[in-house]
Design a protein around this motif. Structure first.
Motif, short mmCIF file in Angstrom:
data_model
loop_
_atom_site.label_atom_id
_atom_site.label_comp_id
_atom_site.label_asym_id
_atom_site.label_seq_id
_atom_site.Cartn_x
_atom_site.Cartn_y
_atom_site.Cartn_z
N MET A 1 7.36 7.49 -8.29
CA MET A 1 6.87 6.40 -7.47
C MET A 1 5.46 6.01 -7.93
N VAL A 2 5.18 4.73 -7.78
CA VAL A 2 3.87 4.20 -8.18
C VAL A 2 3.08 3.90 -6.91
N ALA A 3 1.82 4.30 -6.90
CA ALA A 3 0.94 4.01 -5.76
C ALA A 3 0.52 2.54 -5.84
N LEU A 4 1.05 1.70 -4.95
CA LEU A 4 0.76 0.27 -5.00
C LEU A 4 -0.58 -0.08 -4.38
N CYS A 5 -1.20 0.84 -3.66
CA CYS A 5 -2.50 0.56 -3.05
C CYS A 5 -3.58 0.29 -4.10
N SER A 6 -3.42 0.83 -5.28
CA SER A 6 -4.42 0.60 -6.33
C SER A 6 -4.39 -0.85 -6.83
N PHE A 7 -3.29 -1.56 -6.60
CA PHE A 7 -3.16 -2.94 -7.03
C PHE A 7 -3.57 -3.94 -5.95
N CYS A 8 -3.76 -3.48 -4.73
CA CYS A 8 -4.11 -4.37 -3.61
C CYS A 8 -5.61 -4.57 -3.57
N GLY A 9 -6.02 -5.80 -3.27
CA GLY A 9 -7.43 -6.09 -3.11
C GLY A 9 -7.89 -5.74 -1.70
N SER A 10 -9.18 -5.52 -1.55
CA SER A 10 -9.69 -5.15 -0.23
C SER A 10 -10.04 -6.37 0.62
N GLY A 11 -10.22 -7.54 0.00
CA GLY A 11 -10.56 -8.75 0.73
C GLY A 11 -9.34 -9.45 1.28
N PRO A 12 -9.56 -10.52 2.04
CA PRO A 12 -8.42 -11.27 2.60
C PRO A 12 -7.66 -12.01 1.50
N SER A 13 -6.38 -12.13 1.68
CA SER A 13 -5.55 -12.83 0.70
C SER A 13 -5.55 -14.33 0.99
N PHE A 14 -4.95 -15.10 0.10
CA PHE A 14 -4.88 -16.54 0.28
C PHE A 14 -4.09 -16.89 1.53
N ALA A 15 -3.05 -16.13 1.84
CA ALA A 15 -2.24 -16.40 3.03
C ALA A 15 -3.05 -16.22 4.30
N ASN A 16 -4.03 -15.33 4.30
CA ASN A 16 -4.88 -15.14 5.48
C ASN A 16 -5.92 -16.24 5.61
N LEU A 17 -6.32 -16.84 4.50
CA LEU A 17 -7.36 -17.88 4.52
C LEU A 17 -6.79 -19.28 4.74
N ALA A 18 -5.57 -19.52 4.31
CA ALA A 18 -4.95 -20.84 4.45
C ALA A 18 -4.53 -21.06 5.90
#
Length: 47
Positions: A1-18
């Protein structure tokens, strides 16, 4: 299994800002706060 948390950003995504949630009908958009945004296209003609 691959840890996907390392690929996630800590800031808000575009979906949260739009402010858009989805399309209700042709030219009508539902926004995050429950309001509707309507777009019109008008093309004038010379007589």
């Amino acid at each position: 299994m691959v840890a996907l948390c390392s690929f996630c950003g800590s800031g808000p995504s575009f979906a949260n800002l739009a402010p858009y949630v989805g399309l209700i009908a042709n030219g009508i958009v539902l926004l995050n706060d429950g309001s509707l945004m309507v777009a019109y296209y008008s093309c004038g003609t010379r007589l």
